[in-house]
Design a protein around this motif. Structure first.
Motif, short mmCIF file in Angstrom:
data_model
loop_
_atom_site.label_atom_id
_atom_site.label_comp_id
_atom_site.label_asym_id
_atom_site.label_seq_id
_atom_site.Cartn_x
_atom_site.Cartn_y
_atom_site.Cartn_z
N ASP A 149 9.05 8.15 4.41
CA ASP A 149 8.64 8.67 3.10
C ASP A 149 9.55 9.81 2.65
OD1 ASP A 149 6.61 6.86 2.96
OD2 ASP A 149 4.97 8.33 2.96
N ARG A 152 12.69 8.41 1.33
CA ARG A 152 12.49 7.87 -0.02
C ARG A 152 12.56 8.99 -1.06
NH1 ARG A 152 9.75 3.46 -2.78
NH2 ARG A 152 9.09 4.23 -4.83
N LEU A 155 16.13 9.94 -1.57
CA LEU A 155 16.86 8.92 -2.34
C LEU A 155 16.48 8.98 -3.81
CD1 LEU A 155 18.77 6.57 -2.56
CD2 LEU A 155 16.94 5.04 -1.76
N GLU A 156 15.21 9.20 -4.11
CA GLU A 156 14.78 9.32 -5.50
C GLU A 156 15.48 10.49 -6.19
OE1 GLU A 156 10.23 7.51 -5.28
OE2 GLU A 156 10.57 9.65 -5.00
N PHE A 166 16.87 4.28 -9.58
CA PHE A 166 16.41 4.33 -8.19
C PHE A 166 16.24 2.91 -7.67
CE2 PHE A 166 12.59 4.06 -5.42
CZ PHE A 166 13.16 4.64 -4.29
N THR A 167 16.91 2.62 -6.58
CA THR A 167 16.79 1.31 -5.94
C THR A 167 16.42 1.52 -4.48
OG1 THR A 167 18.50 0.38 -7.39
CG2 THR A 167 17.97 -0.84 -5.39
N ASP A 168 15.23 1.08 -4.13
CA ASP A 168 14.75 1.23 -2.76
C ASP A 168 15.20 0.03 -1.93
OD1 ASP A 168 13.44 1.77 -0.42
OD2 ASP A 168 11.44 1.90 -1.30
N ALA A 170 14.18 -0.89 0.81
CA ALA A 170 13.15 -1.27 1.78
C ALA A 170 12.74 -2.73 1.67
CB ALA A 170 11.93 -0.37 1.62
N ARG A 189 17.38 4.17 3.62
CA ARG A 189 17.15 5.06 2.48
C ARG A 189 18.01 6.32 2.57
NH1 ARG A 189 10.50 4.61 2.59
NH2 ARG A 189 10.30 2.84 1.14
#
Length: 311
Positions: A149, A152, A155-156, A166-168, A170, A189
Motif C-alpha cells: 500500500d 502504491r 507511485l500515485e 497513474f498506472t498500477d 498490480a 510499484r
C-alpha cells in the motif's frame, strides 16, 4: 563486549554511551536516566537504516523519564551490517526485534516502552506482540505497516508530480503470475515510482509539511555527520520488504497501543494509521505536522507523547 561499569561510562550531553555486542551485532545506544527504576522508553528510528541522533538532539530534552536511543544494527553509529554474526543476507524483522530484547536484557529492565517511528514503528509493534509481558505499552509515530500500500501511495504521488496518468502494475502482474506464487506487487510499484522520481525527492514531497522542517532535519543530520543506511535498506528489500503486509498480526497485540501521526505525512496518514487504529484498537492523535512531528510543533508532540506515556 560486556556492559560498562560506572567507572567506564562515557558521559556526554546525552547521557551514558554504550557500544555493546548484543544478539550477534555491535549496537550503539545511549541511556538517559536509570532504566531499572521504571520502564524506559526505547526509541526505534525509521529509515530503515537511519539513526537516533536527530531525534535525540532535537527532542531528547523533552522526555522526562528514562530513555534509550538505539541505532539499530547496521545503522548510524552501530557496527556495519556485514560484520554481524548473522550477516547482511539474513536481516529481517525477527532479527531487529531480537536486538531490542537483547537490549532490554542488558539494561536489566523488566519492561520497556518501544517508541517506533516510521519503519521503526513496525519493530516496536512486533516487539510488543512477541514480548507482551515485557512491554508496558507501545507508541507508534507515523507507522508503516503495509508496504504494498505504501508503494502504491508513492507511485500515485510520483505520477502526479510527473504529470502522467497513474498506472498500477498490480493487475497485470497478478494476471501473469502462476497460481500458487506471490506476485511482487509492492516491488513493481516502487520500481515504477522511483523510475518517475528519485526516492529522496519523492519522500520529501510526501513527508514534510514545509521546507523549513526539512531544512532543520538536514541541518541536524549534517551536525551528526551520520550517513549510510543503504546496506540495511538493500538487505530488507532483498528479504521482500515491499511485499510485507503486517496488518494480520495487529489483531494479536495485547498491550495498549498509541499512535501519534502528522496529517501532512502522506506516507503514513491516513491509510497506514488506519490499519493500526482498526486492528490494534490504537488510540490515535493527529497533529498538524509531517513525518517528523517534533520538527513542526514540538510542544504539541511533547503533549501527545506525554499523554501516550502516562494515560
Amino acid at each position: 563486549m560486556t556492559g560498562l561499569n560506572a567507572d567506564d561510562h562515557d558521559f556526554t550531553d546525552f547521557g551514558d554511551v554504550h557500544f555493546e555486542h548484543l544478539n550477534g551485532a555491535d549496537l550503539h545506544f545511549e541511556v538517559q536516566g536509570n532504566p531499572t527504576t521504571e520502564p524506559p522508553v526505547v526509541f526505534l528510528h525509521g529509515g530503515p537504516g537511519y539513526n537516533s541522533y536527530s531525534f535525540q538532539a532535537l527532542f531528547g530534552e523533552r522526555i522526562e523519564r528514562p530513555v534509550v536511543y538505539l541505532d539499530q544494527r547496521g545503522s548510524g553509529r552501530s557496527g556495519p551490517l556485514e560484520d554481524t554474526e548473522q550477516g547482511a543476507d539474513t536481516l529481517d524483522l525477527d532479527t531487529l526485534v531480537g536486538d531490542v530484547e537483547a537490549l532490554r536484557d542488558f539494561l536489566g529492565a523488566e519492561q520497556i516502552i518501544p517508541l517506533g517511528h516510521g519503519f521503526g514503528a513496525l519493530v516496536a509493534l512486533e516487539y510488543a506482540r512477541r514480548w507482551p509481558t515485557r512491554t508496558a505499552r507501545v507508541i507508534a509515530v507515523n507507522p508503516w505497516v503495509h508496504f504494498p500500500d505504501l508503494a502504491r501511495t508513492l507511485l500515485e504521488e510520483a505520477s502526479a508530480r510527473r504529470g502522467v496518468p497513474f498506472t498500477d502494475p498490480a493487475d497485470d502482474l497478478r494476471a501473469a503470475t502462476p497460481d500458487g506464487e506471490h506476485p511482487p506487487v509492492g516491488g513493481a510499484r516502487i520500481e515504477a515510482a522511483f523510475a518517475l522520481l528519485n526516492a529522496r525527492d519523492l519522500l520529501n514531497a510526501l513527508q514534510f509539511r514545509d521546507q523549513a522542517s526539512r531544512m532543520r532535519l538536514e541541518f541536524a543530520d549534517a551536525e551528526g555527520q551520520l550517513i549510510g543506511g543503504g546496506e540495511v535498506q538493500e538487505a530488507l528489500v532483498n528479504q521482500g520488504l515491499w511485499e510485507f503486509e503486517y496488518p494480520q498480526f495487529l489483531t494479536e497485540l495485547r498491550r495498549p497501543v498509541f499512535v501519534i501521526t502528522g496529517a501532512h505525512d502522506r506516507t503514513s496518514y491516513p491509510e497506514q494509521v488506519q490499519w493500526v487504529a482498526d486492528l490494534a484498537d490504537a488510540d490515535v492523535t493527529v497533529l498538524d505536522a509531517g513525518h517528523y512531528p517534533w520538527l513542526d510543533d514540538e510542544d504539541a508532540f511533547a503533549e501527545a507523547l506525554d499523554d501516550a506515556l502516562t494515560r
